[in-house]
Enzyme design. Structure first.
Site, PDB file in Angstrom:
ATOM      1  N   ALA A  10       0.788  -1.237   0.000  1.00 57.43           N
ATOM      2  CA  ALA A  10       0.000   0.000   0.000  1.00 57.43           C
ATOM      3  C   ALA A  10       0.817   1.283   0.000  1.00 57.43           C
ATOM      4  CB  ALA A  10      -0.920   0.008   1.229  1.00 57.43           C
ATOM      5  N   SER A  11       2.125   1.195   0.046  1.00 57.41           N
ATOM      6  CA  SER A  11       2.922   2.399   0.289  1.00 57.41           C
ATOM      7  C   SER A  11       3.248   3.195  -0.961  1.00 57.41           C
ATOM      8  CB  SER A  11       4.226   2.019   0.996  1.00 57.41           C
ATOM      9  OG  SER A  11       5.027   1.184   0.173  1.00 57.41           O
ATOM     10  N   ASN A  74      -2.712  -6.449  -3.355  1.00 51.99           N
ATOM     11  CA  ASN A  74      -2.013  -5.647  -4.350  1.00 51.99           C
ATOM     12  C   ASN A  74      -0.505  -5.884  -4.376  1.00 51.99           C
ATOM     13  OD1 ASN A  74      -1.676  -3.184  -6.161  1.00 51.99           O
ATOM     14  ND2 ASN A  74      -0.563  -2.484  -4.341  1.00 51.99           N
ATOM     15  N   TYR A 138       6.150 -14.098 -12.967  1.00 51.56           N
ATOM     16  CA  TYR A 138       5.198 -13.047 -12.601  1.00 51.56           C
ATOM     17  C   TYR A 138       3.834 -13.276 -13.241  1.00 51.56           C
ATOM     18  CZ  TYR A 138       3.380  -8.281 -11.965  1.00 51.56           C
ATOM     19  OH  TYR A 138       2.612  -7.192 -11.617  1.00 51.56           O
ATOM     20  N   ALA A 139       3.841 -13.587 -14.536  1.00 57.64           N
ATOM     21  CA  ALA A 139       2.573 -13.821 -15.235  1.00 57.64           C
ATOM     22  C   ALA A 139       1.857 -15.039 -14.672  1.00 57.64           C
ATOM     23  CB  ALA A 139       2.817 -13.981 -16.729  1.00 57.64           C
ATOM     24  N   ALA A 140       2.612 -16.074 -14.313  1.00 63.04           N
ATOM     25  CA  ALA A 140       1.990 -17.264 -13.722  1.00 63.04           C
ATOM     26  C   ALA A 140       1.348 -16.930 -12.379  1.00 63.04           C
ATOM     27  CB  ALA A 140       3.036 -18.368 -13.545  1.00 63.04           C
ATOM     28  N   ALA A 141       2.035 -16.126 -11.574  1.00 59.94           N
ATOM     29  CA  ALA A 141       1.487 -15.737 -10.276  1.00 59.94           C
ATOM     30  C   ALA A 141       0.232 -14.888 -10.442  1.00 59.94           C
ATOM     31  CB  ALA A 141       2.540 -14.979  -9.466  1.00 59.94           C
ATOM     32  N   LYS A 142       0.272 -13.955 -11.371  1.00 56.68           N
ATOM     33  CA  LYS A 142      -0.890 -13.084 -11.584  1.00 56.68           C
ATOM     34  C   LYS A 142      -2.064 -13.868 -12.181  1.00 56.68           C
ATOM     35  CE  LYS A 142       0.639  -9.210  -9.969  1.00 56.68           C
ATOM     36  NZ  LYS A 142       0.030  -8.613  -8.742  1.00 56.68           N
TER      37      LYS A 142
END
Length: 238
Positions: A10-11, A74, A138-142
């Site tokens: 959130a920062s 997020n 990254y794409a796999a995680a998303k």
């Protein structure tokens, strides 16, 4: 009605823009991030979300102090690597940071939301799930976060809790600009894939998230909203 929302990562960037928007709308916000920021508008708790034990302890403590109505997952980690050079350690790091805190946060908040019969879960995915070089992990995680959203939406459909995903396209955050300064090859490459011909702004992504957190979005669940200037549908015709 004023509600209380938890935001991970959130920062800065989209997380910070969302926190500011929710505060302006009269809600309370609790943010989790590794580093504090002096201008965070709500309550910001410093925690390394890659540390499952520390994350669990913080969530347990916060659940005793706040009556959470929803969570926005997020936080993210990118470790760009080509297929031939992809390291399992880096792959595991990306999967852990993108997925473990999301599961932990939802599990911590779920009993309270279920008891009250109202809740919102929004998972932040990415345009990279449609295919992107150097983004295997990254794409796999998303993509997994999209799958989480659909599965959880089915499980929670009768509870008053909705679960959705927001998939941003290239967004003009400080981190994005640091890696793709004006006039760079990176900027031109990303812009070429956006029919609108510009980058998204954090506030524009935050607006979509805020809607999914609202009462008005009560009949929307299990969906992925692409906020990407048309990048997910193809290139504009000229």
């Amino acid at each position: 009605m004023s509600r209380t929302f938890l935001i991970t990562g959130a920062s800065k960037g989209i997380g910070l823009a969302l926190a500011r928007r929710l505060i302006r709308d009269g809600h309370a916000v609790v943010g989790l991030a590794r580093h504090a920021t002096p201008d965070f508008p709500g309550t910001l708790v410093s925690v390394d979300l890659a540390d499952a034990g520390a994350t669990e302890a913080v969530l347990a403590e916060l659940s005793t102090r706040f009556r959470f109505d929803g969570v926005v997952n997020n936080v993210g980690l990118v470790r760009p690597q080509r297929l031939g050079a992809l390291e399992l350690r880096a792959f595991d790091d990306v999967m852990r940071v993108n997925l473990h805190p999301a599961l932990q946060a939802v599990q911590a908040l779920l009993p309270g939301m279920t008891e009250r019969g109202w809740g919102r879960i929004v998972n932040i995915s990415s345009l990279t799930v449609l295919g992107s070089v150097e983004r295997t992990a990254y794409a796999a995680a998303k993509a997994a976060l999209v799958s989480f959203s659909r599965s959880w939406a089915l499980e929670l459909a009768s509870t008053g809790i909705s679960v959705n995903a927001v998939s941003p396209g290239p967004t003009e955050t400080e981190l994005f600009r640091a890696n793709n300064p004006p006039g760079s090859d990176g900027e031109r490459r990303y812009l070429a894939g956006v029919p609108m011909g510009r980058f998204g702004q954090p506030d524009e992504i935050a607006a979509a998230i805020a809607f999914l957190l609202s009462d008005e979005a009560a009949f929307i669940t299990g969906q992925t909203i692409h906020v990407d200037g048309g990048a997910s549908i193809g290139k504009a015709a000229f």
